[in-house]
Design a protein around this motif. Structure first.
Motif, PDB file in Angstrom:
ATOM      1  N   HIS A   4     -41.278 -71.968 -28.225  1.00  0.00           N
ATOM      2  CA  HIS A   4     -42.733 -71.795 -28.124  1.00  0.00           C
ATOM      3  C   HIS A   4     -43.206 -72.081 -26.701  1.00  0.00           C
ATOM      4  O   HIS A   4     -44.022 -71.350 -26.140  1.00  0.00           O
ATOM      5  CB  HIS A   4     -43.440 -72.718 -29.123  1.00  0.00           C
ATOM      6  N   LYS A   5     -42.640 -73.120 -26.085  1.00  0.00           N
ATOM      7  CA  LYS A   5     -43.063 -73.521 -24.730  1.00  0.00           C
ATOM      8  C   LYS A   5     -42.673 -72.483 -23.679  1.00  0.00           C
ATOM      9  O   LYS A   5     -43.411 -72.266 -22.725  1.00  0.00           O
ATOM     10  CB  LYS A   5     -42.446 -74.876 -24.378  1.00  0.00           C
ATOM     11  N   VAL A   6     -41.534 -71.837 -23.838  1.00  0.00           N
ATOM     12  CA  VAL A   6     -41.037 -70.930 -22.794  1.00  0.00           C
ATOM     13  C   VAL A   6     -41.181 -69.453 -23.148  1.00  0.00           C
ATOM     14  O   VAL A   6     -40.842 -68.590 -22.340  1.00  0.00           O
ATOM     15  CB  VAL A   6     -39.556 -71.244 -22.453  1.00  0.00           C
ATOM     16  N   HIS A   7     -41.699 -69.148 -24.311  1.00  0.00           N
ATOM     17  CA  HIS A   7     -41.721 -67.784 -24.840  1.00  0.00           C
ATOM     18  C   HIS A   7     -42.243 -66.733 -23.857  1.00  0.00           C
ATOM     19  O   HIS A   7     -41.613 -65.712 -23.636  1.00  0.00           O
ATOM     20  CB  HIS A   7     -42.520 -67.740 -26.139  1.00  0.00           C
ATOM     21  N   ASN A   8     -43.369 -66.919 -23.266  1.00  0.00           N
ATOM     22  CA  ASN A   8     -43.977 -65.897 -22.411  1.00  0.00           C
ATOM     23  C   ASN A   8     -43.856 -66.204 -20.924  1.00  0.00           C
ATOM     24  O   ASN A   8     -44.621 -65.675 -20.122  1.00  0.00           O
ATOM     25  CB  ASN A   8     -45.445 -65.692 -22.788  1.00  0.00           C
ATOM     26  N   LYS A   9     -42.902 -67.038 -20.566  1.00  0.00           N
ATOM     27  CA  LYS A   9     -42.707 -67.379 -19.151  1.00  0.00           C
ATOM     28  C   LYS A   9     -42.026 -66.215 -18.429  1.00  0.00           C
ATOM     29  O   LYS A   9     -41.225 -65.487 -18.996  1.00  0.00           O
ATOM     30  CB  LYS A   9     -41.832 -68.625 -19.010  1.00  0.00           C
ATOM     31  N   SER A  10     -42.344 -66.091 -17.150  1.00  0.00           N
ATOM     32  CA  SER A  10     -41.663 -65.097 -16.324  1.00  0.00           C
ATOM     33  C   SER A  10     -40.265 -65.615 -15.978  1.00  0.00           C
ATOM     34  O   SER A  10     -39.955 -66.799 -16.184  1.00  0.00           O
ATOM     35  CB  SER A  10     -42.448 -64.871 -15.026  1.00  0.00           C
ATOM     36  N   GLU A  11     -39.426 -64.742 -15.437  1.00  0.00           N
ATOM     37  CA  GLU A  11     -38.100 -65.187 -15.020  1.00  0.00           C
ATOM     38  C   GLU A  11     -38.210 -66.278 -13.959  1.00  0.00           C
ATOM     39  O   GLU A  11     -37.446 -67.243 -13.969  1.00  0.00           O
ATOM     40  CB  GLU A  11     -37.273 -63.998 -14.505  1.00  0.00           C
ATOM     41  N   ASN A  12     -39.164 -66.144 -13.046  1.00  0.00           N
ATOM     42  CA  ASN A  12     -39.369 -67.166 -12.017  1.00  0.00           C
ATOM     43  C   ASN A  12     -39.793 -68.490 -12.644  1.00  0.00           C
ATOM     44  O   ASN A  12     -39.318 -69.558 -12.249  1.00  0.00           O
ATOM     45  CB  ASN A  12     -40.410 -66.691 -10.996  1.00  0.00           C
ATOM     46  N   ASP A  13     -40.688 -68.426 -13.627  1.00  0.00           N
ATOM     47  CA  ASP A  13     -41.119 -69.637 -14.330  1.00  0.00           C
ATOM     48  C   ASP A  13     -39.934 -70.312 -15.028  1.00  0.00           C
ATOM     49  O   ASP A  13     -39.806 -71.537 -15.011  1.00  0.00           O
ATOM     50  CB  ASP A  13     -42.194 -69.327 -15.371  1.00  0.00           C
ATOM     51  N   LEU A  14     -39.072 -69.491 -15.654  1.00  0.00           N
ATOM     52  CA  LEU A  14     -37.899 -70.050 -16.332  1.00  0.00           C
ATOM     53  C   LEU A  14     -36.961 -70.713 -15.331  1.00  0.00           C
ATOM     54  O   LEU A  14     -36.443 -71.806 -15.574  1.00  0.00           O
ATOM     55  CB  LEU A  14     -37.160 -68.966 -17.113  1.00  0.00           C
ATOM     56  N   ARG A  15     -36.749 -70.061 -14.186  1.00  0.00           N
ATOM     57  CA  ARG A  15     -35.912 -70.654 -13.142  1.00  0.00           C
ATOM     58  C   ARG A  15     -36.486 -71.996 -12.692  1.00  0.00           C
ATOM     59  O   ARG A  15     -35.766 -72.986 -12.578  1.00  0.00           O
ATOM     60  CB  ARG A  15     -35.770 -69.715 -11.945  1.00  0.00           C
ATOM     61  N   GLU A  16     -37.786 -72.039 -12.439  1.00  0.00           N
ATOM     62  CA  GLU A  16     -38.426 -73.280 -12.008  1.00  0.00           C
ATOM     63  C   GLU A  16     -38.294 -74.367 -13.073  1.00  0.00           C
ATOM     64  O   GLU A  16     -38.057 -75.531 -12.748  1.00  0.00           O
ATOM     65  CB  GLU A  16     -39.898 -73.029 -11.672  1.00  0.00           C
ATOM     66  N   MET A  17     -38.442 -73.986 -14.343  1.00  0.00           N
ATOM     67  CA  MET A  17     -38.305 -74.956 -15.431  1.00  0.00           C
ATOM     68  C   MET A  17     -36.894 -75.520 -15.465  1.00  0.00           C
ATOM     69  O   MET A  17     -36.698 -76.728 -15.562  1.00  0.00           O
ATOM     70  CB  MET A  17     -38.645 -74.296 -16.772  1.00  0.00           C
ATOM     71  N   ILE A  18     -35.892 -74.637 -15.357  1.00  0.00           N
ATOM     72  CA  ILE A  18     -34.502 -75.085 -15.398  1.00  0.00           C
ATOM     73  C   ILE A  18     -34.178 -75.928 -14.173  1.00  0.00           C
ATOM     74  O   ILE A  18     -33.628 -77.033 -14.289  1.00  0.00           O
ATOM     75  CB  ILE A  18     -33.551 -73.879 -15.517  1.00  0.00           C
ATOM     76  N   GLU A  19     -34.532 -75.446 -12.976  1.00  0.00           N
ATOM     77  CA  GLU A  19     -34.231 -76.201 -11.764  1.00  0.00           C
ATOM     78  C   GLU A  19     -34.970 -77.535 -11.729  1.00  0.00           C
ATOM     79  O   GLU A  19     -34.451 -78.516 -11.216  1.00  0.00           O
ATOM     80  CB  GLU A  19     -34.545 -75.361 -10.527  1.00  0.00           C
ATOM     81  N   GLY A  20     -36.168 -77.573 -12.293  1.00  0.00           N
ATOM     82  CA  GLY A  20     -36.917 -78.819 -12.350  1.00  0.00           C
ATOM     83  C   GLY A  20     -36.353 -79.805 -13.364  1.00  0.00           C
ATOM     84  O   GLY A  20     -36.591 -81.010 -13.279  1.00  0.00           O
ATOM     85  N   SER A  21     -35.581 -79.294 -14.311  1.00  0.00           N
ATOM     86  CA  SER A  21     -34.994 -80.147 -15.343  1.00  0.00           C
ATOM     87  C   SER A  21     -33.618 -80.665 -14.957  1.00  0.00           C
ATOM     88  O   SER A  21     -33.221 -81.759 -15.354  1.00  0.00           O
ATOM     89  CB  SER A  21     -34.875 -79.378 -16.661  1.00  0.00           C
ATOM     90  N   VAL A  22     -32.874 -79.874 -14.177  1.00  0.00           N
ATOM     91  CA  VAL A  22     -31.536 -80.275 -13.752  1.00  0.00           C
ATOM     92  C   VAL A  22     -31.670 -81.495 -12.838  1.00  0.00           C
ATOM     93  O   VAL A  22     -32.451 -81.489 -11.891  1.00  0.00           O
ATOM     94  CB  VAL A  22     -30.817 -79.115 -13.024  1.00  0.00           C
TER      95      VAL A  22
END
Length: 77
Positions: free
Chosen positions: A13-31
């Motif tokens: 639900h949180k990531v459903h409509n994120k752009s690829e850039n948004d997903l990258r930022e989410m992953i890189e911010g979590s690592v």
């Protein structure tokens, strides 16, 4: 009646409509980020694992295995 989401559903639900850039930022911010981010990364990893073929899974396991051979775990407290 309130709707109850399990962790996987909440992550989707949180990531459903994120752009690829948004997903990258989410992953890189979590690592290497706060441990609270690990369940989200685990849910994303599960999504990836289910969508890749056996050869890609084998490659991923190889990368993880090689990395684990190079690191020394911190002592347990």
């Amino acid at each position: 009646m309130p709707i109850t989401l399990d962790l996987r559903q909440a992550i989707v639900h949180k990531v459903h409509n994120k752009s690829e850039n948004d997903l990258r930022e989410m992953i890189e911010g979590s690592v290497d980020g706060p441990e609270a981010a690990l369940p989200g990364l685990g849910a994303v990893f599960e999504m990836i694992w289910k969508e890749i073929d056996t050869q890609q899974q084998d490659q991923l396991i190889h990368v993880v295995h090689d990395h684990l051979k190079q690191v020394t775990p911190a002592p347990l407290k």
